[in-house]
Design an enzyme around this catalytic site. Sequence first.
Site, PDB file in Angstrom:
ATOM      1  N   LYS A  41       0.857  -1.179   0.000  1.00 24.27           N
ATOM      2  CA  LYS A  41       0.000   0.000   0.000  1.00 24.27           C
ATOM      3  C   LYS A  41       0.897   1.234   0.000  1.00 24.27           C
ATOM      4  CE  LYS A  41      -3.473  -2.327   2.878  1.00 24.27           C
ATOM      5  NZ  LYS A  41      -4.198  -2.286   4.171  1.00 24.27           N
ATOM      6  N   HIS A  42       0.311   2.376  -0.295  1.00 25.77           N
ATOM      7  CA  HIS A  42       1.076   3.614  -0.276  1.00 25.77           C
ATOM      8  C   HIS A  42       1.435   3.984   1.158  1.00 25.77           C
ATOM      9  CE1 HIS A  42       0.659   4.373  -4.525  1.00 25.77           C
ATOM     10  NE2 HIS A  42      -0.658   4.264  -4.453  1.00 25.77           N
TER      11      HIS A  42
END
Length: 633
Positions: free
Chosen positions: A266-267
């Site tokens: 994920k970011h």
Amino acid sequence: MAAAAGLAAAVAAALGALLMAPGLTQPHSGGPPEGSGPGAVERHPPGRMDQAVLLVRNELPAQGLLLTARSGSCHQCLYQFLAFVPPSNGSLRKPGTAEVVVDTQHPLTLQLNGSVSDTELCKIQYHFGEFGNYSLVVKTLSTSTKTVSCDLVINEGPVNSYLPILFAFLVYTGTLTILIVGRLLMKIHAVRNWVYKKLNPRETDRLINSELGSPNTADSISSDLTPHLWSTASRQRLRSLDTFRGLSLIIMVFVNYGGGKYWFFKHESWNGLTVADLVFPWFVFIMGTSISLSLSSMLRWGSSKQKLLGKIMWRSFLLILLGIIVVNPNYCLGPLSWDNIRIPGVLQRLGFTYLVVAALELLFTRAGAESGTLETLCPALQDILPYWPQWIFILMLEAIWLCLTFLLPVPGCPRGYLGPGGIGDFGNYPNCTGGAAGYIDRLLLGEKHIYQHPSSCVIYQTTMPYDPEGILGTINTIFMAFLGLQAGKIILSYRDQHKQIISRFAIWSIVMGIVSAILTKCSKEDGFIPINKNLWSLSYVTTTSCFAFILLLLMYYLVDVKRLWSGAPFFYPGMNSILVYIGHEVFENYFPFKWKMQDSQSHAEHLTQNLTATTLWVIISYVLYRRRIFWKI
């Protein structure tokens, strides 16, 4: 095609075995733990992914406890209240208890304060395991000194949530082994002749030479040269560019589908880098490289600048339109919810960046620059000096970014603020998410027309909308594409000189790495300009371009120079990048890319679904390649 379908079925079946593999899924059995100890409790029903159960036992008779926690990934954050633990009942010898759910993605710092004096009694740093069951026992060691001890007890061990990744790696490694064996069999004359009779891809490369960002390399060199790299009579592409683009795209598809719900797919919540943060700038980088080669090719073939500028503007318009109309996350509010439509986005930023960089290259291109016939004061800089107007323009843009970021007054926020707001910076600036970048977007676009759930909202508990593809960050996206354009100029300026090209890529990578080290002070949080994908900070561009130059160097060497690797399977989605990107967004929630899960709280099942969907897009792009179907805009 039948072989590809069979291979897809084999991979999907093997990945499906993840759901049945022992130890890979969440335990669903209740009951007491095997071997109890102090503070042992019964196993509660299965919780949520990336969480564990913590039971706090207060054996202090005099006062209750206030339990607070802070995530290790939350920089300078306030402690967040978790529970009040009542004091023990001395007459019944019954401790006070409170049960809480804690996060397992990052280490936590737990702090216990007395409810009477509000003094800190103990502080514990620990990384809890997924679905683990823990007890925190607080008691007095000595009644005379009133020394308090806090002991953490593991009632039931956590599961290893990373085993599905290992299993998937083994599946794909086995598939790769099968493909390598098949390639070795192709060296047998009889086998090779039979396959060539069934497959005739000879005309494929000839039919595709003008896709957006997919240059024709032979067009960019003089006809009297016969280099080893472009020695074939037919027009041939640089496969390493499509391979680079395809790799970036496939990782992007995987992380957009969920990445197995692992935090590193994920970011990053704010400062720092994860795998998900690398792919978009790499895609922008290789777009810049392709712009240089494709424009050079078309100009060499006699296309007028005016006609090319019209094509550039039309392609940019289509990308922006596709981003707003087709790939828009606000469709959950209804297809006609124009009052809340998100204006920025990935395709919008790609379209605008393509417009600026391609127009800049077209307007300032000098005849003979790419062919090396222009005389320069320093031959060692022949890929830089002829383009000094472009560099001045880019440096001016960077000066604008620096001035707006650090000098623009933002109401209620300190000047030059780069933080996430929320509970970060000890909660002093809760509504300052993104500083000047967020303020400009909210001022010019409106809060309803930007991204409503940024990656900072979970860890930093931000409430302000913030768009990672906003206006100010587009300046550094242009810089990233221009660095990719520079890579294309290196290929053109030093054509056929493989050592020069490779050494120039290495030098640029080192320079970008040094700049990143200076800007960040080799620190995640304490640098002058931290690495930040949400802001598209300058250090983020220099760091990801450092990696991009190295990756392109390796692919260029392996695919186009030594020809040790064909670029498969990433080459195929790289040839149909727009179709794969838009397709994976549009059909994200449709079978077979998504299905109803038996256990939505299982990393294994999420990983299986996401890898299957990503693999399907690789197969689709391969089938399209075989059928010579290429979507160009």
